[in-house]
Design a protein around this motif. Structure first.
Motif, PDB file in Angstrom:
ATOM      1  N   UNK A 171       7.788  -0.839  -7.820  1.00 38.34           N
ATOM      2  CA  UNK A 171       7.439   0.519  -7.392  1.00 38.34           C
ATOM      3  C   UNK A 171       7.964   0.730  -5.980  1.00 38.34           C
ATOM      4  N   UNK A 172       8.387   1.875  -5.584  1.00 42.45           N
ATOM      5  CA  UNK A 172       8.575   3.051  -6.434  1.00 42.45           C
ATOM      6  C   UNK A 172       9.830   2.874  -7.278  1.00 42.45           C
TER       7      UNK A 172
ATOM      8  N   UNK B 145      12.850   7.145 -12.190  1.00 44.55           N
ATOM      9  CA  UNK B 145      12.292   7.436 -13.510  1.00 44.55           C
ATOM     10  C   UNK B 145      13.341   7.245 -14.604  1.00 44.55           C
TER      11      UNK B 145
ATOM     12  N   UNK C 166       7.324  10.035  -6.382  1.00 43.98           N
ATOM     13  CA  UNK C 166       8.593  10.041  -7.114  1.00 43.98           C
ATOM     14  C   UNK C 166       8.408  10.575  -8.544  1.00 43.98           C
ATOM     15  N   UNK C 167       7.323  10.147  -9.169  1.00 47.77           N
ATOM     16  CA  UNK C 167       7.030  10.615 -10.529  1.00 47.77           C
ATOM     17  C   UNK C 167       6.782  12.127 -10.525  1.00 47.77           C
TER      18      UNK C 167
ATOM     19  N   UNK D  68       0.816  -1.210   0.000  1.00 53.89           N
ATOM     20  CA  UNK D  68       0.000   0.000   0.000  1.00 53.89           C
ATOM     21  C   UNK D  68       0.853   1.266   0.000  1.00 53.89           C
TER      22      UNK D  68
ATOM     23  N   UNK E 167      11.561   3.725   1.147  1.00 53.15           N
ATOM     24  CA  UNK E 167      11.712   2.446   0.467  1.00 53.15           C
ATOM     25  C   UNK E 167      12.498   1.464   1.319  1.00 53.15           C
TER      26      UNK E 167
ATOM     27  N   UNK F 183       5.587  12.573 -18.734  1.00 51.39           N
ATOM     28  CA  UNK F 183       7.003  12.268 -18.969  1.00 51.39           C
ATOM     29  C   UNK F 183       7.200  11.603 -20.332  1.00 51.39           C
TER      30      UNK F 183
ATOM     31  N   UNK G  29       3.842  -2.860  -7.188  1.00 48.15           N
ATOM     32  CA  UNK G  29       4.153  -2.515  -5.805  1.00 48.15           C
ATOM     33  C   UNK G  29       4.011  -3.750  -4.939  1.00 48.15           C
TER      34      UNK G  29
ATOM     35  N   UNK H 268       9.959  14.048 -10.079  1.00 49.85           N
ATOM     36  CA  UNK H 268      10.720  14.040 -11.341  1.00 49.85           C
ATOM     37  C   UNK H 268      10.188  15.118 -12.278  1.00 49.85           C
TER      38      UNK H 268
ATOM     39  N   UNK I 110      -0.566   8.550 -10.891  1.00 49.08           N
ATOM     40  CA  UNK I 110       0.639   7.958 -11.480  1.00 49.08           C
ATOM     41  C   UNK I 110       0.540   8.004 -13.008  1.00 49.08           C
TER      42      UNK I 110
ATOM     43  N   UNK J 172       4.037   1.460  -1.324  1.00 55.04           N
ATOM     44  CA  UNK J 172       4.864   1.569  -2.528  1.00 55.04           C
ATOM     45  C   UNK J 172       4.125   2.315  -3.632  1.00 55.04           C
ATOM     46  N   UNK J 173       2.800   2.135  -3.708  1.00 60.78           N
ATOM     47  CA  UNK J 173       2.023   2.830  -4.742  1.00 60.78           C
ATOM     48  C   UNK J 173       2.088   4.346  -4.603  1.00 60.78           C
ATOM     49  N   UNK J 174       1.706   4.908  -3.472  1.00 65.59           N
ATOM     50  CA  UNK J 174       1.803   6.365  -3.353  1.00 65.59           C
ATOM     51  C   UNK J 174       3.236   6.874  -3.504  1.00 65.59           C
ATOM     52  N   UNK J 175       4.211   6.081  -3.047  1.00 62.24           N
ATOM     53  CA  UNK J 175       5.605   6.515  -3.205  1.00 62.24           C
ATOM     54  C   UNK J 175       5.967   6.659  -4.683  1.00 62.24           C
ATOM     55  N   UNK J 176       5.455   5.739  -5.503  1.00 62.79           N
ATOM     56  CA  UNK J 176       5.738   5.802  -6.938  1.00 62.79           C
ATOM     57  C   UNK J 176       5.174   7.098  -7.517  1.00 62.79           C
ATOM     58  N   UNK J 177       3.992   7.504  -7.038  1.00 64.43           N
ATOM     59  CA  UNK J 177       3.376   8.742  -7.526  1.00 64.43           C
ATOM     60  C   UNK J 177       4.208   9.949  -7.084  1.00 64.43           C
TER      61      UNK J 177
END
Lengths: 375, 132
Positions: free
Chosen positions: B114-115, B118, A175-176, A166, A205, B22, B83, A179, B15, A168-173
């Protein structure tokens, strides 16, 4: 009520006596009739059989010369003095002549028989062997504990895996988004804030990965492992991460040569990697040494000793170092040693840590030396 | 290399929005879809060079989609973004049912956790789609 004549009374008395005699002879209860000085007057078949003797063997012998036992003798004395009966359940007893029988457990009743003046003249000791019942109860408790431990570990595992997913998903957002902000940003003052966001994402992470490690704690899948090779591999893996540091690594593992040990290699590798990482990190800012020693204890255990002359641990922190989430490292999760102890415990081993601030730390890992799951 | 067509399937709309920006700026044509069922429908209608696929999805899961694409021998490059802790992160001993999922993952050209960094994602997309 009609009065019985003496002949009838005598007949009834004889009948009753016959019944009591039958009970005395055939009951599973062990019965001994003793005088007030604890000499046997009579015992029943069950009593004699329990010690592998003949019924006639006992008569005239003293109970505590046959079965010396200070505590029980005191109990007998008290019954004679007070005239109060004594009752107890599952009292442990070891046969002095047959200690290999192990501990036996007995339900007891010690009844005083008084004369007309009210003083105790003799004693009736009634015993029931409840060893089997006690052993079954003991096994039941052991099994229940083992079951709840397994369930606890799988609960922690499920929780940790869910939380990891749960987060890892928001972390990916995040991070994106960071960027995208970085590449579209024209304001130099914003750069350091974006750096902070990215740094913290990396930290999160790491926490998640540690949680997943914690969730992997489960029943060990043991294998026979060549101990010396195994430890050398663990040391080599950890060492490569710190090759830039000026640290002397001393190994004294010759006693482990040709030794095979029965462990879960993934779990014990995790323990050793954790302990070694801690040792290297304790030396981070200065040159120093780490010493890894192997020995065997008289209790058939292997002892892996990891010593360093690093920064050491504050005295008041020593009690807390195994607690989950306790850490003094800026980037630690506080799960490393918790996991280590849990894994070593699962192997029925122990882990102890001694440390002096600014002098160094000693970690002692004890693991039972076995070839199978049997004790 | 440029003008490759990517379908991104992820139920996280933020996301999708971030990645879409990007990849568009990098010169890719990218469509996003949030539901597994719908993704399958689009894949049957239109040709894409690359599929960026999440595992936990409404409708059909990422595994369902992998299974269908594998059965149809569909010619498309696939990168799984997940994830979900990999089985090997939870247990060293895979059970049979998990083995099938692990097997499906090997059908993908790459699996990214994930994460993700990029830069690393862009590089993987570039490498995988250039093999097409």
């Amino acid at each position: 009520m009609k009065k019985r004549n003496p002949a009838e009374n005598k007949y009834r008395f004889k009948e009753q006596n016959k019944i009591l005699e039958k009970i005395f002879t055939n009951t599973n209860f062990l019965i001994a009739y003793l005088d007030k000085d604890f000499n046997f007057i009579r015992v029943n078949k069950a009593y004699a059989l329990a010690d592998g003797r003949d019924v006639n063997f006992f008569t005239g012998k003293n109970h505590f010369e046959l079965y010396p036992h200070q505590e029980n003798q005191a109990i007998f004395k008290r019954v004679v003095e007070t005239g109060e009966p004594y009752l107890t359940h599952a009292k442990p007893f070891v046969y002095p002549e047959n200690p290999e029988r192990g501990v036996t457990y007995w339900d007891w009743s010690l009844q005083p028989i008084k004369n007309k003046r009210g003083t105790v003249e003799s004693l009736i000791l009634i015993l029931l062997d409840v060893t089997e019942r006690e052993k079954m109860e003991e096994n039941l408790i052991k099994t229940t504990l083992a079951l709840s431990e397994t369930k606890r570990l799988s609960d922690i595992g499920t929780l940790a895996a869910t939380v990891a997913h749960e987060l890892r998903n928001p972390l990916a957002v995040i991070q994106t988004a960071a960027y995208n902000i970085r590449r579209k940003n024209k304001d130099a003052q914003l750069v350091k804030h974006i750096d902070h966001i990215e740094k913290k994402i990396a930290e999160s992470e790491r926490i998640i990965n540690n949680l997943l490690n914690y969730s992997r704690i489960k029943k060990p899948q043991k294998k026979r492992i060549h101990l010396l090779n195994f430890i050398n591999e663990c040391i080599a893996t950890v060492k490569t991460q710190y090759h830039s540091l000026n640290i002397v690594l001393k190994k004294d593992l010759k006693l482990f040569k040709d030794l095979i040990i029965y462990i879960d290699p993934f779990q014990i590798r995790e323990v050793l990697a954790n302990i070694l990482n801690n040792a290297f990190q304790a030396l981070q800012d200065k040159s120093g040494w780490i010493e890894i020693k192997g020995s065997l204890t008289p209790a058939r255990e292997i002892l892996i000793e990891v010593n360093d002359n690093g920064e050491g641990i504050d005295k008041q922190d020593l009690d807390a170092i195994f607690d989950p989430f306790f850490t003094r490292k800026s980037k630690g999760t506080g799960l490393g040693l918790t996991i280590c102890r849990e894994l070593v415990n699962l192997h029925e081993g122990r882990i102890n840590i001694n440390s002096h601030k600014n002098k160094g730390t000693q970690v002692l890992i004890y693991l039972p030396l076995r070839m199978t799951d049997e004790k | 290399m440029k003008n490759k067509k990517i379908l991104l399937v992820d139920d996280d709309k933020e996301l999708c929005a971030g990645l879409k920006e990007i990849f568009s700026d990098e010169g890719y044509i990218i469509h996003t879809v949030f539901d597994g069922q719908e993704a399958m429908h689009i894949l049957n209608q239109e040709d894409y060079d690359l599929l960026l696929l999440d595992i936990k999805l409404p409708g059909l899961t990422g595994f369902d989609i992998l299974r269908k694409l594998k059965a149809a021998l569909k010619k498309i490059k696939i990168i799984v973004l997940t994830a979900r802790p990999l089985q090997k992160e939870i247990s060293e001993n895979l059970t049979e049912s998990n083995n099938e999922e692990e097997d499906l993952l090997t059908y993908a050209d790459a699996v990214i956790n994930k994460p993700f960094d990029i830069g690393m994602l862009l590089k993987t997309v570039r490498n995988v789609s250039s093999q097409a």
